[in-house]
Design an enzyme around this catalytic site. Structure first.
Site, PDB file in Angstrom:
ATOM      1  N   GLU A   1     -65.728  16.080   2.348  1.00 16.82           N
ATOM      2  CA  GLU A   1     -64.559  16.562   1.591  1.00 16.82           C
ATOM      3  C   GLU A   1     -64.843  16.622   0.088  1.00 16.82           C
ATOM      4  O   GLU A   1     -63.934  16.649  -0.735  1.00 16.82           O
ATOM      5  CB  GLU A   1     -63.340  15.687   1.906  1.00 16.82           C
TER       6      GLU A   1
ATOM      7  N   HIS B   1     -58.142  10.620   1.059  1.00 15.87           N
ATOM      8  CA  HIS B   1     -59.347  10.763   0.222  1.00 15.87           C
ATOM      9  C   HIS B   1     -59.413   9.547  -0.696  1.00 15.87           C
ATOM     10  O   HIS B   1     -58.376   8.991  -1.079  1.00 15.87           O
ATOM     11  CB  HIS B   1     -59.273  12.009  -0.683  1.00 15.87           C
TER      12      HIS B   1
ATOM     13  N   CYS C   1     -56.532  16.044  -7.661  1.00 12.46           N
ATOM     14  CA  CYS C   1     -56.912  16.950  -6.562  1.00 12.46           C
ATOM     15  C   CYS C   1     -57.119  18.358  -7.087  1.00 12.46           C
ATOM     16  O   CYS C   1     -57.916  19.123  -6.549  1.00 12.46           O
ATOM     17  CB  CYS C   1     -55.820  17.039  -5.509  1.00 12.46           C
TER      18      CYS C   1
HETATM   19  O1  SUG Z   1     -56.565  18.310   2.319  1.00 11.30           O
HETATM   20  N1  SUG Z   1     -53.266  19.293   1.622  1.00 11.30           N
HETATM   21  C1  SUG Z   1     -54.575  18.863   1.137  1.00 11.30           C
HETATM   22  C2  SUG Z   1     -54.433  18.037  -0.101  1.00 11.30           C
HETATM   23  C3  SUG Z   1     -55.761  17.773  -0.746  1.00 11.30           C
HETATM   24  C4  SUG Z   1     -55.698  16.813  -1.846  1.00 11.30           C
HETATM   25  N2  SUG Z   1     -56.956  16.657  -2.449  1.00 11.30           N
HETATM   26  C5  SUG Z   1     -57.482  15.501  -2.922  1.00 11.30           C
HETATM   27  N3  SUG Z   1     -56.983  14.348  -2.619  1.00 11.30           N
HETATM   28  N4  SUG Z   1     -58.542  15.577  -3.627  1.00 11.30           N
HETATM   29  C6  SUG Z   1     -55.348  18.092   2.202  1.00 11.30           C
HETATM   30  O2  SUG Z   1     -54.743  17.242   2.869  1.00 11.30           O
HETATM   31  C7  SUG Z   1     -51.745  20.629   2.956  1.00 11.30           C
HETATM   32  C8  SUG Z   1     -51.641  22.100   3.242  1.00 11.30           C
HETATM   33  C9  SUG Z   1     -50.487  22.531   4.078  1.00 11.30           C
HETATM   34  O3  SUG Z   1     -49.896  21.713   4.778  1.00 11.30           O
HETATM   35  O4  SUG Z   1     -50.253  23.747   4.050  1.00 11.30           O
HETATM   36  C10 SUG Z   1     -53.154  20.237   2.567  1.00 11.30           C
HETATM   37  O5  SUG Z   1     -54.104  20.792   3.068  1.00 11.30           O
END
Ligand code: SUG
Length: 455
Positions: free
Chosen positions: A180, A259, A378
């Site tokens: 990730e 994460h 993020c």
């Molecule tokens: O991968 N949300 C992302 C959020 C990522 C956050 N990034 C970091 N922590 N670096 C995930 O969980 C939700 C999309 C949706 O439900 O349409 C989503 O993918």
């Protein structure tokens, strides 16, 4: 390799632009905000403007700010791969009728969270004197697995100069190499131009029983493996002396910390982290201390100060920690931190405490992104660059007032201010999105990075 003046080395934060299909589909398992907001009506225009406002205020405060484009969504090519055929309109209509969950996935604007775009090793830490890039495979969820192809093209378009930048293949997209990106990677150092130690945080180990009795989360998936982190370090030529691999606390993952950047943030020699971040807290700190050439400044937030629920809901640790010229640091937190008393008090205590350089807090409203579990950290990919590397960037991607004005006008021209889950089947949305992104590639001067056309 030319000698580097360490004061000319800067961290550039490349924020992802919120895409025109930003919506709430509850796609991300283990991400409490995404799971609880699925079905809500989103406002892509507001999301994009909130992101740009964050970029602008950091640029105005003197930080180097970059921008990365969103990806083309809906990903009609992915629907075709899954057997939907006919014209693009027919593909969309069939997916909406027969597999709405797939349509939702191919519409996600998740590429906005560029901390997951890839892992980067600055040239200062690489034997060949180049900055190294590996796009993350994001194979843990279907909607994010769609990102790395375009991510790789975007990174190669911007960091194109082979004298300065090296690009590596995405790791095999299989659970053993679940990756990730930078959300699970922190570079700790003195000044940015001094050698760094790379802290890779993983949630599970895929092969072997070397760590017999290794604990794993029970409720939610661990999205990063030790093997993936090791492979990225190997690709970038990092040695044992430059790396620390630490297991994330499985109980934290089960509490919604999908994460590491949801529970820890590092910058320079500072590691701001919650007591529940690492399975072996002392061992991790000791190894960092042993490998760093400058004293580590651990800033530990105990459970009694901030509960796991508060940490996950406020995203205190998903803040950006930025270095100031006078040696102090500024913490950029989401507005949600002000809504939780214990969190806000903890921030005030951090600012007053004498044992860390954090001296200032900036609060930014990124609520549209936060409802999908994406805070300030993020939304940005950190790239430490020398002056020569900054000069060697391709495209118009470093934010200045003119680019900011162009991007605001572009958002206002193309974005909707309301998107309900049912709107995702609207073929007009796909056309609008393509038109907008076509124009954006010209605005950013990055060439053609998108794979498909409407028709
Ligand atoms: O991968 N949300 C992302 C959020 C990522 C956050 N990034 C970091 N922590 N670096 C995930 O969980 C939700 C999309 C949706 O439900 O349409 C989503 O993918």
């Amino acid at each position: 390799m030319s000698a580097t003046n360490i004061s000319n080395v800067r961290e550039v934060n490349f924020d992802g632009l919120v895409g025109p299909t930003h919506n709430y589909s509850g796609l991300a398992v283990g991400n409490v905000a995404s799971m609880s907001h699925g079905g809500l009506v989103s406002n892509p225009k507001e999301g994009a403007l909130q992101g740009l406002a964050k970029m602008k205020s950091l640029m105005d405060a003197g930080y180097a700010q970059g921008v990365l484009p969103p990806q083309q969504r809906p990903d009609i090519g992915a629907l075709r791969d899954l057997g939907f055929s006919g014209s693009n309109r027919e593909v969309l209509a069939r997916a909406a009728k027969e597999a709405p969950q797939l349509l939702r996935a191919v519409c996600s604007a998740s590429s906005m969270w560029t901390a997951n775009a890839g892992t980067i090793t600055p040239s200062l830490d690489a034997a060949d004197g180049r900055a190294h890039f590996t796009p993350a495979n994001l194979q843990s969820s279907f909607h994010r697995y769609l990102e790395p192809g375009t991510t790789g093209r975007v990174l190669q378009a911007i960091f194109r100069d082979e004298q300065h930048f090296a690009h590596h293949p995405v790791l095999p997209a299989t659970p053993a190499f679940a990756d990730e990106g930078a959300a699970n990677h922190t570079r700790l150092c003195g000044e940015y131009g001094e050698p760094g130690v790379h802290l890779f945080v993983y949630g599970r180990q895929a092969f072997g029983d070397v760590h017999s009795g290794a604990r794993e989360p029970k409720r939610y998936p661990a999205r990063q493996t030790l093997e993936a982190s090791q492979a990225v370090a190997r690709q970038h030529g990092l040695t044992d002396a430059q790396t620390v691999f630490a297991q994330q606390h499985p109980d934290a993952i089960d509490a919604g910390v999908f994460h590491n950047d949801v529970i820890a943030v590092g910058n320079g020699p500072v590691l701001l982290y919650h007591e529940m971040a690492f399975l072996d807290e002392e061992g991790t700190l000791d190894e960092l201390r042993g490998k760093m050439t400058t004293p580590l400044i651990p800033v530990r937030v105990p459970l009694e100060a901030v509960s796991m629920e508060d940490a996950v809901a406020s995203y205190l640790f998903n803040s950006q920690l930025l270095s100031n010229p006078d040696g102090t640091m500024t913490l950029v937190v989401p507005g949600e931190c002000q809504e939780r008393e214990a969190v806000w008090r903890t921030i005030q205590d951090l600012l007053l405490a004498g044992h860390n350089p954090i001296s200032d807090v900036i609060v930014k409203d990124v609520k549209q992104s936060m409802r999908n579990g994406g805070g300030p950290a993020c939304l940005r990919l950190r790239v430490v660059l020398t002056e020569a590397e900054r000069a060697a960037l391709s495209g118009r991607v470093l934010l200045n007032d003119a680019l900011y004005d162009d991007l605001i006008a572009w958002v206002n021209r193309h974005y909707r201010d309301r998107l309900a889950p049912d709107d995702l089947a609207d073929p007009q949305l796909a056309e609008e999105s393509l038109t907008a992104l076509d124009e954006l590639t010209q605005l950013l001067k990055i060439g053609s990075v998108y794979p498909f056309q409407l028709g």
